[in-house]
Design a protein around this motif. Sequence first.
Motif, short mmCIF file in Angstrom:
data_model
loop_
_atom_site.label_atom_id
_atom_site.label_comp_id
_atom_site.label_asym_id
_atom_site.label_seq_id
_atom_site.Cartn_x
_atom_site.Cartn_y
_atom_site.Cartn_z
N CYS A 13 -2.36 6.70 1.47
CA CYS A 13 -3.64 7.08 0.56
C CYS A 13 -4.61 5.78 0.34
O CYS A 13 -5.80 5.79 -0.06
CB CYS A 13 -3.53 7.75 -0.65
SG CYS A 13 -2.44 6.52 -1.80
N CYS B 1 -2.03 10.95 -5.28
CA CYS B 1 -1.00 11.56 -4.30
C CYS B 1 0.27 11.82 -4.91
O CYS B 1 1.03 12.67 -4.37
CB CYS B 1 -0.73 10.54 -3.16
SG CYS B 1 -0.02 8.80 -3.88
N SER C 291 -3.86 3.30 -1.80
CA SER C 291 -3.54 2.59 -3.06
C SER C 291 -2.63 1.58 -3.05
O SER C 291 -1.73 1.50 -2.41
CB SER C 291 -3.20 3.73 -4.18
OG SER C 291 -3.86 4.82 -4.20
N LYS C 292 -3.08 0.61 -3.81
CA LYS C 292 -2.04 -0.70 -4.08
C LYS C 292 -0.92 -0.14 -4.90
O LYS C 292 -1.23 0.42 -6.27
CB LYS C 292 -3.01 -1.77 -4.45
CG LYS C 292 -3.91 -2.47 -3.51
CD LYS C 292 -4.65 -3.49 -4.12
CE LYS C 292 -5.80 -4.15 -3.16
NZ LYS C 292 -6.40 -5.15 -3.73
N LEU D 171 -0.92 8.07 -9.56
CA LEU D 171 -1.94 8.10 -8.37
C LEU D 171 -2.24 9.86 -8.05
O LEU D 171 -1.26 10.51 -8.26
CB LEU D 171 -1.45 7.48 -7.04
CG LEU D 171 -1.20 5.87 -7.37
CD1 LEU D 171 -0.68 5.11 -6.16
CD2 LEU D 171 -2.61 5.26 -7.85
N LEU E 249 0.96 -1.33 0.10
CA LEU E 249 0.01 -0.11 0.01
C LEU E 249 0.91 1.15 -0.01
O LEU E 249 1.84 1.37 0.56
CB LEU E 249 -0.83 0.07 1.12
CG LEU E 249 -2.09 -1.19 1.39
CD1 LEU E 249 -2.92 -1.05 2.57
CD2 LEU E 249 -2.81 -0.99 -0.01
N CYS E 250 0.56 2.41 -0.97
CA CYS E 250 1.29 3.57 -0.92
C CYS E 250 1.77 4.04 0.54
O CYS E 250 1.07 3.95 1.30
CB CYS E 250 0.48 4.46 -1.72
SG CYS E 250 1.38 5.75 -2.03
N SER F 49 4.83 6.92 -7.87
CA SER F 49 3.27 6.93 -7.93
C SER F 49 2.78 8.03 -8.63
O SER F 49 1.62 8.52 -8.29
CB SER F 49 2.79 6.39 -6.59
OG SER F 49 3.38 5.61 -6.04
#
Length: 134
Positions: A38, A73, A40-41, A71, A33-34, A68
């Motif tokens: 956040c 983020c 996100s995977k 994403l 996970l980020c 990332s």
Amino acid sequence: MTDFRLAKVHYVPAAPEPGVLYVSEEYKIAMHLCACGCGSKVPVSLGPAGWTVTERNGRPTIRPSIGSGQLPCRSHYFITDGRVDWLRAMSAAQTVAALNSDHGRREAYYRDLNRKPRWWVRLWKGMLGLFGLG
């Protein structure tokens, strides 16, 4: 999140835990996970054309960096001995450049893999085979 531990798995779980870098050596993938929280995977492919994961005392190091930029983020960081080292957020241009670089690295790796060995390599292997050494 500031720390990660390593979990060697056969399959990456559907509901991963924060702070765990899951590595499936069989399927050549790592996922976590980020680090920003956040949720996100973040999957990465492992191997000569992808990322590498090493371990020291159960603490993972992954290279190259995790970017990332796709994403919301836009997180960008290294994981070194389980510790998150933050880098500047990725811009759209940096994200495109990184994706192009990754694509080029994979293309070059697979192109070289499929390249026919040079004549002298084939000759050497043939000679070793004649003497039962190949």
